[in-house]
Motif scaffolding. Structure first.
Motif, PDB file in Angstrom:
ATOM      1  N   UNK A 194       0.828  -1.206   0.000  1.00 16.89           N
ATOM      2  CA  UNK A 194       0.000   0.000   0.000  1.00 16.89           C
ATOM      3  C   UNK A 194       0.863   1.256   0.000  1.00 16.89           C
ATOM      4  N   UNK A 195       0.574   2.165  -0.924  1.00 18.36           N
ATOM      5  CA  UNK A 195       1.293   3.437  -0.940  1.00 18.36           C
ATOM      6  C   UNK A 195       0.910   4.298   0.260  1.00 18.36           C
ATOM      7  N   UNK A 196      -0.357   4.271   0.617  1.00 19.29           N
ATOM      8  CA  UNK A 196      -0.849   5.057   1.755  1.00 19.29           C
ATOM      9  C   UNK A 196      -0.978   4.130   2.960  1.00 19.29           C
ATOM     10  N   UNK A 197      -0.110   4.302   3.943  1.00 22.08           N
ATOM     11  CA  UNK A 197      -0.108   3.443   5.125  1.00 22.08           C
ATOM     12  C   UNK A 197      -1.149   3.879   6.159  1.00 22.08           C
ATOM     13  N   UNK A 198      -1.883   4.943   5.868  1.00 23.05           N
ATOM     14  CA  UNK A 198      -2.953   5.437   6.752  1.00 23.05           C
ATOM     15  C   UNK A 198      -2.446   5.747   8.160  1.00 23.05           C
ATOM     16  N   UNK A 199      -1.214   6.214   8.260  1.00 27.16           N
ATOM     17  CA  UNK A 199      -0.671   6.574   9.562  1.00 27.16           C
ATOM     18  C   UNK A 199      -0.602   5.410  10.527  1.00 27.16           C
ATOM     19  N   UNK A 200      -0.350   4.224  10.005  1.00 28.34           N
ATOM     20  CA  UNK A 200      -0.272   3.038  10.865  1.00 28.34           C
ATOM     21  C   UNK A 200      -1.623   2.441  11.191  1.00 28.34           C
ATOM     22  N   UNK A 201      -2.652   2.878  10.470  1.00 30.94           N
ATOM     23  CA  UNK A 201      -3.995   2.352  10.717  1.00 30.94           C
ATOM     24  C   UNK A 201      -4.640   1.871   9.417  1.00 30.94           C
ATOM     25  N   UNK A 202      -3.842   1.202   8.596  1.00 24.57           N
ATOM     26  CA  UNK A 202      -4.360   0.664   7.346  1.00 24.57           C
ATOM     27  C   UNK A 202      -5.303  -0.506   7.610  1.00 24.57           C
ATOM     28  N   UNK A 203      -4.901  -1.388   8.533  1.00 25.08           N
ATOM     29  CA  UNK A 203      -5.667  -2.599   8.835  1.00 25.08           C
ATOM     30  C   UNK A 203      -6.182  -2.643  10.268  1.00 25.08           C
ATOM     31  N   UNK A 204      -5.738  -1.722  11.091  1.00 21.44           N
ATOM     32  CA  UNK A 204      -6.149  -1.694  12.495  1.00 21.44           C
ATOM     33  C   UNK A 204      -6.692  -0.314  12.847  1.00 21.44           C
ATOM     34  N   UNK A 205      -7.456  -0.279  13.930  1.00 20.36           N
ATOM     35  CA  UNK A 205      -7.988   1.010  14.390  1.00 20.36           C
ATOM     36  C   UNK A 205      -7.073   1.671  15.409  1.00 20.36           C
ATOM     37  N   UNK A 206      -6.146   0.875  15.989  1.00 25.46           N
ATOM     38  CA  UNK A 206      -5.261   1.400  17.028  1.00 25.46           C
ATOM     39  C   UNK A 206      -3.866   0.788  16.964  1.00 25.46           C
ATOM     40  N   UNK A 207      -3.554   0.156  15.844  1.00 31.48           N
ATOM     41  CA  UNK A 207      -2.268  -0.514  15.717  1.00 31.48           C
ATOM     42  C   UNK A 207      -2.311  -1.992  16.039  1.00 31.48           C
ATOM     43  N   UNK A 208      -3.392  -2.444  16.678  1.00 28.65           N
ATOM     44  CA  UNK A 208      -3.497  -3.856  17.084  1.00 28.65           C
ATOM     45  C   UNK A 208      -4.846  -4.457  16.708  1.00 28.65           C
TER      46      UNK A 208
END
Length: 242
Positions: A194-208
């Motif tokens: 993914x080019x846009x990593x969504x600030x570390x929230x691409x697949x998670x809502x809080x990183x986990x």
């Protein structure tokens, strides 16, 4: 291939990529491991507890199987904060006594994430092996899920520690002849693509804990491991959007 992956930007394309990341296991016309009428227990922590809610990976897996003509029943067994020792301790009550045909096991995030309150790898190996052995002794088939990432950055210390836990799970699955859904590898691949990593929230809502895309990623991994074909998984993914 690397240049091509960097161009993947849409969520649907990323999900398809997660599916194809394990394309060697997707055999057209292969038999689906789980059968209609069977019960699947989903053992895990808060990720699994949330997965049993609407649009969570547990229910998406059940609906995905149904879209392939396999009607199953879920037995939710996720409890927030639980580690391998606690899952072993409640295995009889929450899984064995329910007499499921299958159990998926998602365990490892809290064993690492909780630090000093966690479970070291040597004891984790003992706990997980006992869980698998007790299920198999009760004629319950097991699918092991590798633990998803702790923050969406593979280079951090937690994920580097978690790698040893996941390496063990993969080897145990081979030894015990369990199905394996390598969700950690799928997760890493999607983030890398993914080019846009969504600030570390691409697949998670809080990183986990999974966001809607993360839940679809997990369900895709389970369906792939259960033996759905590429076309069947695409049909399942389309049904999640309807």
């Amino acid at each position: 291939m690397t240049t091509k992956l960097k161009k993947i930007g849409q969520m649907g394309s990323l999900l398809t990529f997660a599916m194809l990341a394990g394309a060697s296991s997707l055999v057209q016309g292969a038999e689906i491991a789980v059968k209609s009428g069977e019960k699947i227990a989903f053992m895990g922590d808060s990720i699994t507890a949330a997965g049993a809610q609407p649009n969570g990976y547990v229910l998406l897996t059940i609906s995905g199987l149904e879209s392939a003509g396999v009607k199953t029943t879920a037995i939710p067994a996720g409890i927030s904060g639980h580690k391998s020792n606690q899952m072993l301790g409640r295995l009889e009550k929450h899984v064995l006594s329910k007499k499921p045909d299958w159990m998926t096991l998602s365990c490892g995030v809290n064993d690492v994430w909780h630090g000093k309150r966690g479970v070291l790898l040597d004891q984790y190996k003992v706990n997980i092996t006992k869980i698998v052995d007790q299920c198999q002794a009760a004629d319950i088939k097991v699918m092991i899920l590798t633990s998803t990432m702790i923050k969406e950055d593979q280079t951090n210390k937690l994920n580097q520690t978690l790698k040893g836990y996941n390496d063990f799970l993969i080897e145990l699955a081979k030894e015990k002849k369990c199905l394996i859904a390598d969700l950690n590898a799928d997760m890493q691949a999607i983030i890398a693509a993914s080019e846009d990593k969504k600030g570390g929230k691409l697949l998670t809502r809080d990183g986990v804990h999974m966001n809607p895309m993360g839940n679809k990623m997990m369900a895709t991994g389970l369906l792939k491991s259960f033996g759905l074909s590429a076309d069947q998984i695409k049909k399942a993914q389309a049904s999640w959007e309807s």
